[in-house]
Design a protein around this motif. Structure first.
Motif, mmCIF file in Angstrom:
data_model
loop_
_atom_site.group_PDB
_atom_site.id
_atom_site.type_symbol
_atom_site.label_atom_id
_atom_site.label_comp_id
_atom_site.label_asym_id
_atom_site.label_seq_id
_atom_site.Cartn_x
_atom_site.Cartn_y
_atom_site.Cartn_z
ATOM 1 N N THR A 1 0.832 -1.198 0.000
ATOM 2 C CA THR A 1 0.000 0.000 0.000
ATOM 3 C C THR A 1 0.870 1.252 0.000
ATOM 4 O O THR A 1 2.105 1.171 0.041
ATOM 5 C CB THR A 1 -0.913 0.017 1.240
ATOM 6 O OG1 THR A 1 -0.107 -0.017 2.432
ATOM 7 C CG2 THR A 1 -1.831 -1.191 1.256
ATOM 8 N N THR A 2 0.219 2.400 -0.032
ATOM 9 C CA THR A 2 0.929 3.669 0.078
ATOM 10 C C THR A 2 0.412 4.418 1.290
ATOM 11 O O THR A 2 -0.758 4.300 1.665
ATOM 12 C CB THR A 2 0.715 4.533 -1.177
ATOM 13 O OG1 THR A 2 -0.692 4.741 -1.366
ATOM 14 C CG2 THR A 2 1.287 3.854 -2.410
ATOM 15 N N GLY A 3 1.255 5.166 1.929
ATOM 16 C CA GLY A 3 0.872 5.907 3.124
ATOM 17 C C GLY A 3 2.093 6.158 3.981
ATOM 18 O O GLY A 3 3.204 5.755 3.641
ATOM 19 N N GLU A 4 1.876 6.811 5.102
ATOM 20 C CA GLU A 4 3.012 7.129 5.959
ATOM 21 C C GLU A 4 2.526 7.396 7.377
ATOM 22 O O GLU A 4 1.653 8.231 7.605
ATOM 23 C CB GLU A 4 3.742 8.373 5.445
ATOM 24 C CG GLU A 4 5.005 8.702 6.229
ATOM 25 C CD GLU A 4 5.786 9.842 5.593
ATOM 26 O OE1 GLU A 4 6.853 10.169 6.107
ATOM 27 O OE2 GLU A 4 5.314 10.391 4.583
ATOM 28 N N GLY A 5 3.070 6.666 8.345
ATOM 29 C CA GLY A 5 2.792 6.918 9.748
ATOM 30 C C GLY A 5 4.031 7.501 10.410
ATOM 31 O O GLY A 5 5.117 7.531 9.816
ATOM 32 N N ARG A 6 3.874 7.977 11.625
ATOM 33 C CA ARG A 6 5.010 8.631 12.275
ATOM 34 C C ARG A 6 5.217 8.217 13.726
ATOM 35 O O ARG A 6 6.328 8.008 14.152
ATOM 36 C CB ARG A 6 4.833 10.158 12.217
ATOM 37 C CG ARG A 6 4.918 10.746 10.819
ATOM 38 C CD ARG A 6 4.756 12.256 10.849
ATOM 39 N NE ARG A 6 4.879 12.847 9.520
ATOM 40 C CZ ARG A 6 3.882 12.944 8.658
ATOM 41 N NH1 ARG A 6 2.685 12.480 8.981
ATOM 42 N NH2 ARG A 6 4.066 13.492 7.468
ATOM 43 N N LEU B 1 8.739 1.330 13.250
ATOM 44 C CA LEU B 1 7.553 0.696 12.702
ATOM 45 C C LEU B 1 6.781 -0.019 13.810
ATOM 46 O O LEU B 1 7.378 -0.590 14.724
ATOM 47 C CB LEU B 1 7.924 -0.286 11.602
ATOM 48 C CG LEU B 1 8.588 0.332 10.363
ATOM 49 C CD1 LEU B 1 8.985 -0.751 9.373
ATOM 50 C CD2 LEU B 1 7.660 1.343 9.700
ATOM 51 N N PRO B 2 5.451 -0.037 13.737
ATOM 52 C CA PRO B 2 4.657 -0.509 14.873
ATOM 53 C C PRO B 2 4.407 -2.007 14.947
ATOM 54 O O PRO B 2 3.997 -2.507 15.998
ATOM 55 C CB PRO B 2 3.328 0.232 14.687
ATOM 56 C CG PRO B 2 3.208 0.398 13.203
ATOM 57 C CD PRO B 2 4.608 0.622 12.713
#
Length: 249
Positions: free
Chosen positions: A108-113, A173-174
């Motif tokens: 997928t595409t996206g970005e967490g922080r 990363l979670p």
């Protein structure tokens, strides 16, 4: 490059509400509005930090699967194919794939922080949904370990138990990844692991919400949620993910 990772909790469509009343309670999250053509997706939104857990209504018994947010989706698709994965469905912003031995996952595409903080139970015990365990039959185990290491670029580490291999996921990363070799030939799958400061206290809390104990493992307790989904409570630090050292008896 992998920007973020997601843990999808797949549960039967007919029991979706029951399942996610439980999972939002034990994760300290709220369920977003349902999305998708048939309302099959929702996000488990934390009070602070970025979401990394999601819900999916499925036709079968359910389980769990990994989504990987990547910088270059086309490149990730090609890499997965070259490593032996099968692309089942392609969309503009995501692809459904199966690993060489048939484990489903999504690119997928996206970005967490920011990884959300652990959840505090009624008695003050901390816990956090932080790990996916890939359950792989013996014939596919070595190949799956090699595939996931090559696809992600993450090193592998054997654990103290012969049936487990860990991917060394970067700390930002979670979702941690553990790969388990099953005892017999069966369909591959995945289940959720929850790191618990006090397994017994967390189990009692979950039971009050409709979960049940299944059986005890070496350092984990196998549970079923209110709709029968299997998950594990593990003796690991919810802040670091490290296994607690037991005092000599």
């Amino acid at each position: 490059m992998i920007r973020w990772s997601w843990m999808y909790i797949d549960r039967p469509a007919a029991r979706f509400d029951d399942a996610f009343a439980f999972w939002t309670a034990v994760t300290g999250t709220g369920l977003s509005a349902r999305q998708g053509e048939h309302g099959e997706f929702a996000t488990l939104d934390p009070a602070t930090g970025d979401a990394y857990q999601a819900a999916q209504a499925v036709g079968g018994d359910g389980g769990a699967h990994l989504d990987i947010d990547v910088v270059d989706l086309d490149r990730a698709r090609r890499a997965a194919r070259d490593l032996g994965a099968t692309l089942v469905a392609d969309h503009d912003a995501w692809s459904l794939a199966r690993s060489p031995h048939g484990l489903p996952f999504c690119l997928t595409t996206g970005e967490g922080r920011h990884i959300p903080a652990p959840v505090t139970g009624p008695d003050g015990s901390l816990s956090r949904v932080d790990q996916l365990c890939f359950d792989i039959p013996p014939s596919g185990y070595d190949g799956e370990v090699a595939f996931w290491a090559a696809l992600t670029g993450w090193p592998v580490r054997r654990t103290g138990r012969a049936e487990f291999t860990r991917l060394l996921v970067p700390a930002h990363l979670p979702v941690r990844i553990l790969i388990q070799r099953l005892d017999s030939e069966q369909e591959p799958g995945a289940h959720i692991d929850i790191a618990c400061a006090d397994v017994e206290a967390v189990a009692a809390w979950h039971e009050s919400l409709g979960a049940r104990r299944a059986h005890r493992g070496a350092q984990w307790l196998v549970m079923t949620d209110p709709v029968g989904g299997v998950y594990c409570l593990t003796e690991r630090d919810p802040l670091t993910g490290k296994v607690f050292r037991r005092s000599p008896s």
